[in-house]
Design a protein around this motif. Structure first.
Motif, mmCIF file in Angstrom:
data_model
loop_
_atom_site.group_PDB
_atom_site.id
_atom_site.type_symbol
_atom_site.label_atom_id
_atom_site.label_comp_id
_atom_site.label_asym_id
_atom_site.label_seq_id
_atom_site.Cartn_x
_atom_site.Cartn_y
_atom_site.Cartn_z
ATOM 1 N N MET A 162 0.779 -1.225 0.032
ATOM 2 C CA MET A 162 0.043 -0.075 0.067
ATOM 3 C C MET A 162 0.850 1.204 0.090
ATOM 4 O O MET A 162 1.938 1.478 0.746
ATOM 5 C CB MET A 162 -1.026 -0.090 1.290
ATOM 6 N N ASN A 163 0.696 2.160 -0.791
ATOM 7 C CA ASN A 163 1.378 3.427 -1.154
ATOM 8 C C ASN A 163 0.403 4.549 -0.672
ATOM 9 O O ASN A 163 -0.059 4.859 -1.584
ATOM 10 C CB ASN A 163 2.068 3.387 -2.252
ATOM 11 N N GLN A 164 0.566 5.152 0.511
ATOM 12 C CA GLN A 164 -0.317 6.308 0.946
ATOM 13 C C GLN A 164 0.157 7.032 1.981
ATOM 14 O O GLN A 164 0.979 6.568 2.810
ATOM 15 C CB GLN A 164 -1.568 5.699 1.640
ATOM 16 N N VAL A 165 0.254 8.310 1.605
ATOM 17 C CA VAL A 165 1.054 9.338 2.457
ATOM 18 C C VAL A 165 -0.089 10.395 2.799
ATOM 19 O O VAL A 165 -0.597 10.938 2.054
ATOM 20 C CB VAL A 165 2.157 10.038 1.617
ATOM 21 N N VAL A 166 0.197 10.767 4.111
ATOM 22 C CA VAL A 166 -0.636 12.040 4.775
ATOM 23 C C VAL A 166 0.445 12.986 5.184
ATOM 24 O O VAL A 166 1.188 12.513 6.178
ATOM 25 C CB VAL A 166 -1.576 11.508 5.549
ATOM 26 N N LEU A 167 0.364 14.280 4.841
ATOM 27 C CA LEU A 167 1.527 14.874 5.176
ATOM 28 C C LEU A 167 0.510 16.263 5.745
ATOM 29 O O LEU A 167 -0.145 17.055 5.017
ATOM 30 C CB LEU A 167 2.607 15.523 4.167
ATOM 31 N N CYS A 220 -2.013 17.131 3.132
ATOM 32 C CA CYS A 220 -2.035 16.764 1.779
ATOM 33 C C CYS A 220 -1.992 15.146 1.752
ATOM 34 O O CYS A 220 -1.613 14.509 2.608
ATOM 35 C CB CYS A 220 -0.587 16.789 0.997
ATOM 36 N N ASN A 221 -3.169 14.511 0.968
ATOM 37 C CA ASN A 221 -3.295 13.104 1.156
ATOM 38 C C ASN A 221 -3.098 12.537 -0.358
ATOM 39 O O ASN A 221 -3.714 13.104 -1.165
ATOM 40 C CB ASN A 221 -4.746 12.780 1.305
ATOM 41 N N GLY A 222 -1.979 11.573 -0.337
ATOM 42 C CA GLY A 222 -1.490 11.115 -1.469
ATOM 43 C C GLY A 222 -0.704 9.773 -1.624
ATOM 44 O O GLY A 222 -0.893 9.007 -0.816
ATOM 45 N N GLN A 223 0.019 9.620 -2.545
ATOM 46 C CA GLN A 223 0.953 8.567 -2.665
ATOM 47 C C GLN A 223 2.311 9.231 -3.285
ATOM 48 O O GLN A 223 2.600 10.077 -3.959
ATOM 49 C CB GLN A 223 0.496 7.565 -3.357
ATOM 50 N N ILE A 224 3.655 8.373 -2.763
ATOM 51 C CA ILE A 224 4.670 8.573 -3.248
ATOM 52 C C ILE A 224 4.978 8.201 -4.699
ATOM 53 O O ILE A 224 4.532 6.806 -5.063
ATOM 54 C CB ILE A 224 5.766 8.096 -2.241
ATOM 55 N N VAL A 266 5.580 13.611 -4.090
ATOM 56 C CA VAL A 266 4.221 13.094 -3.667
ATOM 57 C C VAL A 266 2.989 13.534 -4.389
ATOM 58 O O VAL A 266 2.815 14.855 -4.759
ATOM 59 C CB VAL A 266 3.853 13.430 -2.171
ATOM 60 N N SER A 267 2.447 12.528 -4.991
ATOM 61 C CA SER A 267 1.536 12.985 -6.092
ATOM 62 C C SER A 267 -0.140 12.894 -4.972
ATOM 63 O O SER A 267 -0.626 11.978 -4.600
ATOM 64 C CB SER A 267 1.017 11.913 -6.945
ATOM 65 N N CYS A 268 -0.668 14.043 -4.884
ATOM 66 C CA CYS A 268 -1.680 14.373 -3.940
ATOM 67 C C CYS A 268 -3.071 14.095 -4.733
ATOM 68 O O CYS A 268 -3.302 14.602 -5.948
ATOM 69 C CB CYS A 268 -1.767 15.468 -3.266
ATOM 70 N N ARG A 269 -4.071 13.442 -4.196
ATOM 71 C CA ARG A 269 -5.334 13.282 -4.574
ATOM 72 C C ARG A 269 -6.147 14.458 -3.950
ATOM 73 O O ARG A 269 -7.268 14.929 -4.430
ATOM 74 C CB ARG A 269 -6.013 12.113 -4.285
ATOM 75 N N GLN A 270 -5.770 14.924 -2.747
ATOM 76 C CA GLN A 270 -6.716 15.758 -1.794
ATOM 77 C C GLN A 270 -5.717 16.686 -1.128
ATOM 78 O O GLN A 270 -4.714 16.368 -0.570
ATOM 79 C CB GLN A 270 -7.430 14.914 -0.814
ATOM 80 N N VAL A 271 -6.142 17.849 -1.042
ATOM 81 C CA VAL A 271 -5.430 18.845 -0.240
ATOM 82 C C VAL A 271 -6.356 19.831 0.546
ATOM 83 O O VAL A 271 -7.277 20.111 -0.187
ATOM 84 C CB VAL A 271 -4.441 19.856 -1.331
ATOM 85 N N ASP A 272 -6.232 19.826 1.632
ATOM 86 C CA ASP A 272 -6.944 20.608 2.390
ATOM 87 C C ASP A 272 -6.406 21.800 3.325
ATOM 88 O O ASP A 272 -5.241 21.589 3.859
ATOM 89 C CB ASP A 272 -7.803 19.796 3.618
#
Length: 158
Positions: free
Chosen positions: A1-6, A73-77, A95-101
């Motif tokens: 699983m490749n998931q990143v939250v920053l 930022c929520n995405g993947q490396i 990091v390729s983000c799908r969601q930015v808040d």
């Protein structure tokens, strides 16, 4: 699983471009993320992480985010490979983000409000610690000592 939250702050305003042919918007920026630990002298180090956002989220970033804003930022490396003019292969991690808040308002960011927020919050706690908790208005005589009112079976919708 490749998931990143920053969670971090933008180091500069996002740059918006469009992919030729499809016209898909792409925003890029660098996020400064503090490390978990504090050095002996009390300072913290930060990592500067390149972020790429596509689609409507990219337009949001370009229109509403500015240098210094606190964002999540929520995405993947992603690891991209490219070849230099000399023929040497290089790797680039982002990091390729799908969601930015956005986690704070523009006004708060311009005032450097993270520290102001902490100070105001702790001052409010100190000033208001003797205030009573929320009490509903109007029906205080119908409430029992623990704050609950009687409910008739006919009032329950099931």
């Amino acid at each position: 699983m490749n998931q990143v939250v920053l969670v971090g702050r933008l180091t500069k305003d996002p740059e918006l471009r469009y992919i030729p042919g499809s016209g898909t918007p792409v925003a890029t920026f660098t996020l400064a993320v503090n490390r978990d630990f504090t050095k002996r002298d009390g300072t913290r180090e930060a990592d500067f992480i390149p972020i790429e956002v596509m689609g409507k989220a990219a337009e949001f970033c370009a229109n509403y985010l500015t240098k210094g804003r606190l964002v999540a930022c929520n995405g993947q490396i992603r690891v991209d490979n490219y070849q230099t003019q000399t023929g040497e292969w290089k790797n680039f991690t982002k990091v390729s983000c799908r969601q930015v808040d956005a986690l704070e308002s523009k006004k708060a960011a311009s005032e450097g409000s993270y520290n102001n927020f902490e100070n105001n919050y702790s001052n409010n706690i100190k000033e208001n610690h003797n205030e009573p908790a929320f009490e509903p208005s109007g029906l205080s005589s119908d409430l029992d000592p623990e704050g609950f009112g009687a409910v008739d079976d006919d009032d329950i919708p099931f």
